[in-house]
Write a protein that holds these residues in place. Sequence first.
Motif, PDB file in Angstrom:
ATOM      1  N   ALA A   1      35.290  48.775  34.791  1.00 27.35           N
ATOM      2  CA  ALA A   1      34.768  47.731  35.511  1.00 27.35           C
ATOM      3  C   ALA A   1      33.124  47.438  35.212  1.00 27.35           C
ATOM      4  CB  ALA A   1      34.990  47.441  36.803  1.00 27.35           C
ATOM      5  N   LEU A   2      32.584  48.532  35.641  1.00 28.88           N
ATOM      6  CA  LEU A   2      31.173  48.715  35.363  1.00 28.88           C
ATOM      7  C   LEU A   2      30.797  48.333  33.893  1.00 28.88           C
ATOM      8  CD1 LEU A   2      28.385  48.871  36.777  1.00 28.88           C
ATOM      9  CD2 LEU A   2      28.582  51.189  36.733  1.00 28.88           C
TER      10      LEU A   2
ATOM     11  N   TYR B   1      37.282  51.927  26.777  1.00 27.45           N
ATOM     12  CA  TYR B   1      37.158  51.399  28.175  1.00 27.45           C
ATOM     13  C   TYR B   1      39.004  51.590  28.818  1.00 27.45           C
ATOM     14  CZ  TYR B   1      32.510  49.211  27.396  1.00 27.45           C
ATOM     15  OH  TYR B   1      31.360  48.938  27.225  1.00 27.45           O
TER      16      TYR B   1
ATOM     17  N   ILE C   1      28.366  43.578  40.296  1.00 28.14           N
ATOM     18  CA  ILE C   1      29.380  44.171  39.624  1.00 28.14           C
ATOM     19  C   ILE C   1      29.569  45.746  39.975  1.00 28.14           C
ATOM     20  CG2 ILE C   1      30.228  45.108  37.292  1.00 28.14           C
ATOM     21  CD1 ILE C   1      29.965  42.346  36.258  1.00 28.14           C
TER      22      ILE C   1
ATOM     23  N   SER D   1      35.216  42.236  34.262  1.00 30.54           N
ATOM     24  CA  SER D   1      35.129  43.385  35.425  1.00 30.54           C
ATOM     25  C   SER D   1      36.192  43.099  36.545  1.00 30.54           C
ATOM     26  CB  SER D   1      33.712  43.237  36.150  1.00 30.54           C
ATOM     27  OG  SER D   1      33.655  44.111  37.115  1.00 30.54           O
TER      28      SER D   1
ATOM     29  N   ALA E   1      32.079  47.107  31.776  1.00 30.18           N
ATOM     30  CA  ALA E   1      31.840  45.328  31.259  1.00 30.18           C
ATOM     31  C   ALA E   1      30.515  44.905  31.124  1.00 30.18           C
ATOM     32  CB  ALA E   1      32.761  44.579  32.279  1.00 30.18           C
TER      33      ALA E   1
ATOM     34  N   SER F   1      32.639  47.467  42.166  1.00 25.10           N
ATOM     35  CA  SER F   1      33.280  48.587  41.296  1.00 25.10           C
ATOM     36  C   SER F   1      33.256  49.717  42.202  1.00 25.10           C
ATOM     37  CB  SER F   1      32.585  48.956  39.929  1.00 25.10           C
ATOM     38  OG  SER F   1      32.519  47.896  39.184  1.00 25.10           O
TER      39      SER F   1
ATOM     40  N   THR G   1      31.599  37.956  31.929  1.00 26.36           N
ATOM     41  CA  THR G   1      31.503  39.502  32.694  1.00 26.36           C
ATOM     42  C   THR G   1      31.882  39.657  33.878  1.00 26.36           C
ATOM     43  OG1 THR G   1      29.143  39.445  31.533  1.00 26.36           O
ATOM     44  CG2 THR G   1      29.691  41.153  32.806  1.00 26.36           C
TER      45      THR G   1
ATOM     46  N   TYR H   1      39.639  44.288  34.928  1.00 24.68           N
ATOM     47  CA  TYR H   1      39.845  45.757  34.827  1.00 24.68           C
ATOM     48  C   TYR H   1      40.591  46.516  36.293  1.00 24.68           C
ATOM     49  CZ  TYR H   1      38.303  47.136  30.087  1.00 24.68           C
ATOM     50  OH  TYR H   1      38.119  47.210  28.959  1.00 24.68           O
TER      51      TYR H   1
END
Lengths: 541, 113
Positions: A252-253, A243, A98, A351, A255, A102, A347, A354
């Motif tokens: 996104a991170l 968020y 992730i 991510s 998450a 991101s 998750t 987003y």
Amino acid sequence: MAFADQLIIAPILLPLAASGVLLLLSERRLRAKRAISIVTTLLLIIVSVLLLRSLIAVGLDGATATRTYLVGNWPAPFGIVLVIDWLSALMLVLTNIIGFTSLVYSTARWDAAAPRFHALFLLQLVGLNGAFLTGDLFNLFVFFEVLLAASYGLMLHGSGAARVKAGLHYVAINVAASLLFLIGVSLIYGVSGTLNMADLANRIPGIAGSDMALFQAGMGVLGVAFLLKAGMWPLGFWLPTTYAAAAPPSAALFAMLSKVGVYAVLRVYLLLFGTETSPLSSFGAEWLLYGGMASIAFGTIGVLACRSLSRLIGFSVLISSGTLLAALGSGEGAVLGAVLFYLVSSTLVISAFYLLAELVERHEIGPDPSALVEAVFDDEDPVILDVPEDEIGVLIPGTIAILGGGFMLCALLLAGLPPLSGFIAKFALIDGLLGLNDQIAPSTWTLIVLIIVSGLATLIATSRAGIDLIWAPSEKPQPVLRLAEAAPVGLLLGICLALMVFAGPVMRYMERTAYSLEDREGYIRSVTEATRTASQGGAGQ
Amino acid sequence: MEIVLSLAIGVLTASGIWLILRPRTFQVVVGLSLLSYAVNLFIYAMGRLLVNAPPIVESGGVADPANYSDPLPQALVLTAIVISFAMTALLLVVLLASRGLTGTDHVDGKEPD
């Protein structure tokens, strides 16, 4: 000590060193910064996959695969110890994937919005990786602070009134939560005399009856600090707003950030309170169960009520956390394999969503992110904006089709419709819950109904948002999509599809992880019996 | 000494909690600082209160732990002080940014109607 053993500390040291280098580079050398941080995150993925493979090499049968790393070479309860087992290896791989996606996404435009994005981003990874690796509660606190401090910076990245407003709340709430964390940790130390989790598990039976109340109070306060990160009702009202206000790559991170809370609960709860024989057996299980169910209900209402896509995803973070916590509380570990599968799948989707949400909303609301970005302090002069826009990436044709397809995948995965991995996760979860006892408790029925209803609500809300944003006829020109923006979303969704195709082997890994979490003795023995390395060449005498 | 310390922690905590529930950003920052002082004292107290007992063991002979105070909470306090100090500084920056962008020092960025 063999090289393979030194790898355990690499997920902490690597991004730490790289972020130090990034701070030394001038903000004008954005391209060098991007190269360094992308290479670092790639290396992190490689390291974490290597660690995972070294565990799998031990075999999926009963043998304990937990390995330790004595930082400073002091024996376990006295020195700092890093521990890697099935669960931490899994979380490391997930975090670093992730992190990578991101980061790649941010290089399309967001990292130029304000200075020092890359250094903060890597520090955030230091905190996350450290939190998953550490073997004692105080270092968990330290790594929590590292990841929080970095997340404050990432949250405020790009500035602007909305971000600063949400950021003020976010910082204040998390500083308060850190103080609760400290109170919990010091109570536990005051009663038991140790903060090493394995040592603590050993000492719980020896705690005098009169001290037990204090110990439980400490654990409860600590739990509040963890659950606040996870966003359990009523501690999670800050989460959707924060968020939604954060820049998309940061969100996104983040998450992953809320899953750190879930991880901490999983780790501490199962290690200390999981055993039947422990005097604290299933301490706080009802709190997890009912709190989790309340978060699912709150998230469901929120998903249906909210008007913007990014807030919708925020509420589905709450649903995801709630499902995990409630399943943990009701199953007492019996549905752990499914819980972990759901954790990974949800998750990844959140991510990806987003990242995708920004692409979709940018098209509808306005293409220029600099309208959302304001400099607050003098050194934030956007010197970076002289980077030629068109040099950044390849533009992709047929954007609406790609966006629409990605959006549909995200919606289906999030709602848990077959045959995607979201469905497999929820199916395994519900199947496990039904198989718990012959007599299914009313609370379990309620939980199952809530899980299904929350999926339905997510489906309704995402379809509505999708019709509004993508399928409604629009006068606006075709949006522009860069490869650096589309590829990370594609990669995350691709991993979700791979989770579906390889559901069998993945589920076996999750079951093995669940088994190792049940195997407290193995974990405790690996930590307390960790051998010190002989000093080499007279160093460290 | 116990009663003095516990009173100090109690008063700091109570004032801190009252202040973080106030609507002005500066009050919240001061409240969080007071709370962190209380927590630091509390961590320190968890190592038990001893007078004239340094945490340093002299060389030679076997030391009796009863004569020494516990060094670990002192180390923990040091870490906690540094972290909460840094966080307060950061919060002040956010406070200033919020004041500059919204024109008010209300925590919600706007005066209640």
